[in-house]
Motif scaffolding. Structure first.
Motif, mmCIF file in Angstrom:
data_model
loop_
_atom_site.group_PDB
_atom_site.id
_atom_site.type_symbol
_atom_site.label_atom_id
_atom_site.label_comp_id
_atom_site.label_asym_id
_atom_site.label_seq_id
_atom_site.Cartn_x
_atom_site.Cartn_y
_atom_site.Cartn_z
ATOM 1 N N ALA A 1 0.832 -1.203 0.000
ATOM 2 C CA ALA A 1 0.000 0.000 0.000
ATOM 3 C C ALA A 1 0.870 1.257 0.000
ATOM 4 C CB ALA A 1 -0.926 -0.003 1.209
ATOM 5 N N ALA A 2 1.957 1.239 0.744
ATOM 6 C CA ALA A 2 2.855 2.400 0.793
ATOM 7 C C ALA A 2 3.485 2.660 -0.570
ATOM 8 C CB ALA A 2 3.927 2.194 1.850
ATOM 9 N N LYS A 3 3.688 1.620 -1.340
ATOM 10 C CA LYS A 3 4.269 1.789 -2.678
ATOM 11 C C LYS A 3 3.365 2.630 -3.575
ATOM 12 C CE LYS A 3 7.210 -2.272 -2.651
ATOM 13 N NZ LYS A 3 7.471 -3.610 -3.209
ATOM 14 N N ILE A 4 2.065 2.578 -3.343
ATOM 15 C CA ILE A 4 1.132 3.417 -4.111
ATOM 16 C C ILE A 4 1.447 4.895 -3.842
ATOM 17 C CG2 ILE A 4 -1.298 4.085 -4.380
ATOM 18 C CD1 ILE A 4 -1.974 1.134 -3.671
ATOM 19 N N LEU A 5 1.702 5.220 -2.585
ATOM 20 C CA LEU A 5 2.082 6.583 -2.228
ATOM 21 C C LEU A 5 3.429 6.955 -2.836
ATOM 22 C CD1 LEU A 5 1.807 9.240 -0.658
ATOM 23 C CD2 LEU A 5 2.714 8.041 1.342
ATOM 24 N N VAL A 6 4.386 6.059 -2.782
ATOM 25 C CA VAL A 6 5.716 6.323 -3.343
ATOM 26 C C VAL A 6 5.611 6.626 -4.839
ATOM 27 C CG1 VAL A 6 7.970 5.286 -3.847
ATOM 28 C CG2 VAL A 6 6.952 5.017 -1.573
ATOM 29 N N GLN A 7 4.720 5.943 -5.543
ATOM 30 C CA GLN A 7 4.529 6.192 -6.977
ATOM 31 C C GLN A 7 4.026 7.600 -7.250
ATOM 32 O OE1 GLN A 7 1.897 3.050 -8.191
ATOM 33 N NE2 GLN A 7 3.529 1.535 -8.283
ATOM 34 N N LYS A 8 3.389 8.232 -6.259
ATOM 35 C CA LYS A 8 2.888 9.604 -6.393
ATOM 36 C C LYS A 8 3.984 10.636 -6.097
ATOM 37 C CE LYS A 8 -1.391 8.337 -7.150
ATOM 38 N NZ LYS A 8 -2.004 8.477 -8.449
ATOM 39 N N ASP A 9 5.199 10.162 -5.786
ATOM 40 C CA ASP A 9 6.375 11.001 -5.554
ATOM 41 C C ASP A 9 6.147 12.077 -4.486
ATOM 42 O OD1 ASP A 9 8.970 11.924 -5.841
ATOM 43 O OD2 ASP A 9 8.483 13.196 -7.560
ATOM 44 N N PRO A 10 6.114 11.674 -3.217
ATOM 45 C CA PRO A 10 5.884 12.639 -2.141
ATOM 46 C C PRO A 10 7.068 13.567 -1.855
ATOM 47 C CG PRO A 10 6.328 10.481 -1.230
ATOM 48 C CD PRO A 10 6.238 10.307 -2.726
ATOM 49 N N LEU A 11 8.159 13.417 -2.606
ATOM 50 C CA LEU A 11 9.343 14.276 -2.500
ATOM 51 C C LEU A 11 10.156 14.052 -1.227
ATOM 52 C CD1 LEU A 11 7.879 17.664 -3.848
ATOM 53 C CD2 LEU A 11 8.969 15.799 -5.146
ATOM 54 N N CYS A 12 9.892 12.953 -0.537
ATOM 55 C CA CYS A 12 10.659 12.613 0.662
ATOM 56 C C CYS A 12 10.563 11.103 0.877
ATOM 57 C CB CYS A 12 10.142 13.375 1.878
ATOM 58 S SG CYS A 12 8.528 12.836 2.460
ATOM 59 N N PRO A 13 11.400 10.571 1.766
ATOM 60 C CA PRO A 13 11.310 9.134 2.037
ATOM 61 C C PRO A 13 9.971 8.750 2.670
ATOM 62 C CG PRO A 13 13.367 10.041 2.878
ATOM 63 C CD PRO A 13 12.513 11.206 2.471
ATOM 64 N N VAL A 14 9.537 7.526 2.382
ATOM 65 C CA VAL A 14 8.333 6.953 2.981
ATOM 66 C C VAL A 14 8.768 5.684 3.706
ATOM 67 C CG1 VAL A 14 6.083 5.897 2.531
ATOM 68 C CG2 VAL A 14 6.842 7.858 1.160
ATOM 69 N N VAL A 15 8.410 5.593 4.981
ATOM 70 C CA VAL A 15 8.667 4.384 5.768
ATOM 71 C C VAL A 15 7.332 3.824 6.223
ATOM 72 C CG1 VAL A 15 10.966 5.142 6.494
ATOM 73 C CG2 VAL A 15 8.991 5.666 7.923
ATOM 74 N N VAL A 16 7.349 2.594 6.713
ATOM 75 C CA VAL A 16 6.112 1.904 7.063
ATOM 76 C C VAL A 16 6.118 1.559 8.548
ATOM 77 C CG1 VAL A 16 4.740 -0.160 6.590
ATOM 78 C CG2 VAL A 16 5.949 0.980 4.729
#
Length: 104
Positions: free
Chosen positions: A54-69
């Motif tokens: 699910a977090a990968k969906i957010l990463v694909q939207k390029d939040p401009l910062c790291p995403v952790v779970v």
């Protein structure tokens, strides 16, 4: 993803003076739970792999910062009370500012 563009602007405005990190927590509006219409199709996470997917969906939207779970025991969500969403500013390991976004 509702406020992602606003978040991205915040990152752009302050990335020279701050580091940003998104923590992906339990899905609040899962398709198999309390879902909104026109929302992303994500079921409630049954495993860490589900949450990472699910977090990968957010990463694909390029939040401009790291995403952790967050872990499945929701330690981060519990400690920071991240519902509906929150912004924290930490300095030298201490929270110096927090704001809660109002529900819409």
């Amino acid at each position: 993803l509702f406020k992602l563009e606003e978040f991205k602007q915040l990152v752009k405005d302050f990335r020279d003076v701050a580091d940003f990190l998104v923590v992906y927590i339990a899905e609040a509006h899962s398709t198999d739970g309390w879902a909104f219409t026109n929302n992303v199709d994500i079921n409630q996470h049954q495993s860490l792999e589900d949450r990472v997917s699910a977090a990968k969906i957010l990463v694909q939207k390029d939040p401009l910062c790291p995403v952790v779970v967050d872990v499945m025991s929701n330690v981060t969500s519990t400690k920071y009370g991240a519902l509906p969403e929150r912004l924290y500013v930490l300095q030298a390991g201490k929270v110096i500012y927090k704001v809660r976004s109002p529900r819409r």
